[in-house]
Design an enzyme around this catalytic site. Structure first.
Site, mmCIF file in Angstrom:
data_model
loop_
_atom_site.group_PDB
_atom_site.id
_atom_site.type_symbol
_atom_site.label_atom_id
_atom_site.label_comp_id
_atom_site.label_asym_id
_atom_site.label_seq_id
_atom_site.Cartn_x
_atom_site.Cartn_y
_atom_site.Cartn_z
ATOM 1 N N TYR A 27 -8.207 0.308 -10.862
ATOM 2 C CA TYR A 27 -8.342 -0.411 -10.971
ATOM 3 C C TYR A 27 -10.381 -0.784 -12.129
ATOM 4 C CZ TYR A 27 -5.790 -0.470 -7.309
ATOM 5 O OH TYR A 27 -3.725 -0.086 -6.918
ATOM 6 N N PRO A 49 1.000 -2.013 -7.390
ATOM 7 C CA PRO A 49 1.243 -0.398 -7.885
ATOM 8 C C PRO A 49 -0.171 0.320 -7.408
ATOM 9 C CG PRO A 49 2.073 -0.830 -9.218
ATOM 10 C CD PRO A 49 1.817 -2.120 -8.522
ATOM 11 N N CYS A 50 -0.548 1.472 -6.453
ATOM 12 C CA CYS A 50 -2.013 2.408 -6.618
ATOM 13 C C CYS A 50 -2.070 2.956 -8.031
ATOM 14 C CB CYS A 50 -1.607 3.257 -5.524
ATOM 15 S SG CYS A 50 -4.284 4.075 -5.544
ATOM 16 N N GLN A 51 -3.002 2.221 -8.598
ATOM 17 C CA GLN A 51 -3.505 2.350 -10.133
ATOM 18 C C GLN A 51 -5.170 2.585 -9.895
ATOM 19 O OE1 GLN A 51 -1.143 -0.586 -11.735
ATOM 20 N NE2 GLN A 51 -0.126 0.657 -13.316
ATOM 21 N N ASN A 103 0.260 -0.997 -0.020
ATOM 22 C CA ASN A 103 0.268 -0.480 -0.354
ATOM 23 C C ASN A 103 0.065 1.008 -0.023
ATOM 24 O OD1 ASN A 103 -1.129 0.853 -2.885
ATOM 25 N ND2 ASN A 103 -1.436 -0.699 -4.344
#
Length: 438
Positions: free
Chosen positions: A112, A108-110, A154
């Site tokens: 970081y 997932p794109c979160q 992603n």
């Protein structure tokens, strides 16, 4: 009484042992994380007629927001229970993950960002639940037995997030991989640009360890050649020639806290990373690309099932059709901010309705399922009748086998395809990887 030929027995046993070793050497042992319903696995294991082949030796799929693990159920149904984990990856011991050559996954794109640095004896402390750090944990704890290669996917906004420091999150990924001894290549690929049936833009990331052929290609070639022809992505998905003056290059800090706090702070609205690039020894090179594809293109209409087989529930009656037209049309709506009480006008333009069957399909989203009218769901008009796409058609647009997700509710099947990737991209990349592996 006949005396057994012990020499022959031991000779056959030794021959079997050698054959087993050869089989093992011919497999590129693969671990699939955040596996969904197995898109990476299908794409890689589809590859045949090679001296080597990909074999998934362990997989993990866990959906934290749902009690029923639909994706994992489908995965187990299609590939079996053996070596599959349906457990929160953060709770899985790295010792339980077998040794492997390639790690794949769509994480997932979160956010970081990190709260402590690589130089800290306690290592990196990222935000809890951020799955990138689980990949990092596996690589770090495996040490010299970490996989030589990574292939990750992603959403393309990863290259621009967060909005206040464009590119910071991707810079953290690049720098952390660099510290672990990997070079990295990346490319934003729209599947439809290369003849696949869906307009789906995703960034693919390939990392390779020191002394692999892929690492040495980056080490021994100039940036313009790597991005234009000799890199993994340029070989697989051709682009028009990229000249030196088109390439941006910068050096990354190896201090992840410094990147978290300061990356792109001076020019936060400028993109630090463009649609293609690579990084080696902390230095990255990046450029825009222009697709160079002259083969056949796929269109939505090629992937529709016979109308005689479409269930009635997918057709839209005249009364409901008006709701769909409203959702797809242009509109201006006055709204009030609940916090401030500020009034504002929300506007959106019209969308093509129904969807054009002579072009590639729009991106499938997780909210594709269900009968309610929606701006973003697909609707086609066949023989004068409007209808939604079926789960089988959604599978085809991601290049999955027909009825791969059969056995659960249609809305869940649509959700899973909204989360999936286009298998054709993985298959093409796998073909190039398998030819370049040492």
């Amino acid at each position: 009484m006949k005396i057994p030929n012990l020499f022959s027995f031991y000779q056959k046993a030794e021959e079997q042992k050698i054959m087993n070793m050869q089989i093992s050497q011919n497999y590129i042992k693969t671990v699939e994380l955040f596996a969904g319903v197995g898109g990476f696995r299908i794409g890689l294991e589809n590859i045949s007629n090679q001296s080597k082949s990909f074999k998934v030796v362990w997989s993990n799929q866990w959906e934290p927001s749902t009690k029923v693990q639909h994706a994992s159920q489908i995965y187990e149904k299609q590939f079996g229970y053996a070596n599959h984990s349906n457990e929160d990856i953060s709770k899985v011991s790295v010792e339980d993950i077998p040794e492997h050559d390639l790690l794949v996954g769509g994480f997932p794109c979160q956010d970081y960002s990190v709260a402590s640095t690589l130089k800290n004896s306690h290592g990196i402390v990222g935000k809890k639940g951020v799955l990138w750090w689980e990949i990092y944990r596996i690589l770090q704890e495996k040490k010299d037995k970490a996989p030589k290669y990574l292939l990750l996917e992603n959403v393309d906004r990863l290259l621009k997030s967060p909005a206040s420091q464009r590119g910071r999150d991707f810079a953290i990924i690049l720098s952390s991989l660099n510290t672990l001894g990997y070079s990295v290549e990346w490319r934003v690929i729209n599947a439809s640009d290369y003849g696949m049936p869906q307009r789906r833009r995703r960034v693919f990331i390939f990392a390779s360890k020191i002394d692999t052929n892929f690492y040495n290609t980056l080490k021994n070639n100039v940036a313009s050649n790597i991005l234009s022809s000799s890199g993994l992505f340029a070989k697989t998905f051709p682009v028009k020639r990229i000249e030196t003056e088109q390439i941006m290059t910068k050096k990354l800090s190896d201090d992840l806290v410094d990147i978290t706090n300061n990356f792109n702070k001076d020019t936060p609205k400028q993109n630090a990373f463009l649609d293609t690039g690579y990084m080696i020894n902390s230095v990255y090179y990046t450029s825009k690309v222009e697709v160079n594809y002259e083969d056949k293109y796929s269109v939505l209409g090629d992937f529709l099932q016979d109308e005689k087989t479409v269930p009635k529930e997918f057709y839209i009656n005249d009364e409901e059709l008006e709701k769909w037209k409203y959702q797809k049309g242009s509109k201006s709506i006055e709204r009030i901010n609940k916090t401030t009480g500020h009034k504002y006008t929300y506007s959106e333009g019209s969308m093509g309705f129904p969807d054009c069957v002579t072009k590639p399909a729009r991106t499938i989203i997780t909210g594709e399922g269900g009968a309610s009218a929606s701006r973003f769901k697909h609707v086609v008009c066949i023989n004068g009748k409007h209808r939604r796409l079926t789960p089988l058609e959604l599978e085809r647009l991601n290049m999955f086998p027909d009825n791969h997700t059969e056995g659960i509710a249609n809305t869940k099947r649509a959700f899973l395809m909204g989360n999936a990737l286009v298998i054709g991209i993985v298959e093409k990349l796998g073909n190039t990887i398998i030819k370049g592996i040492n």
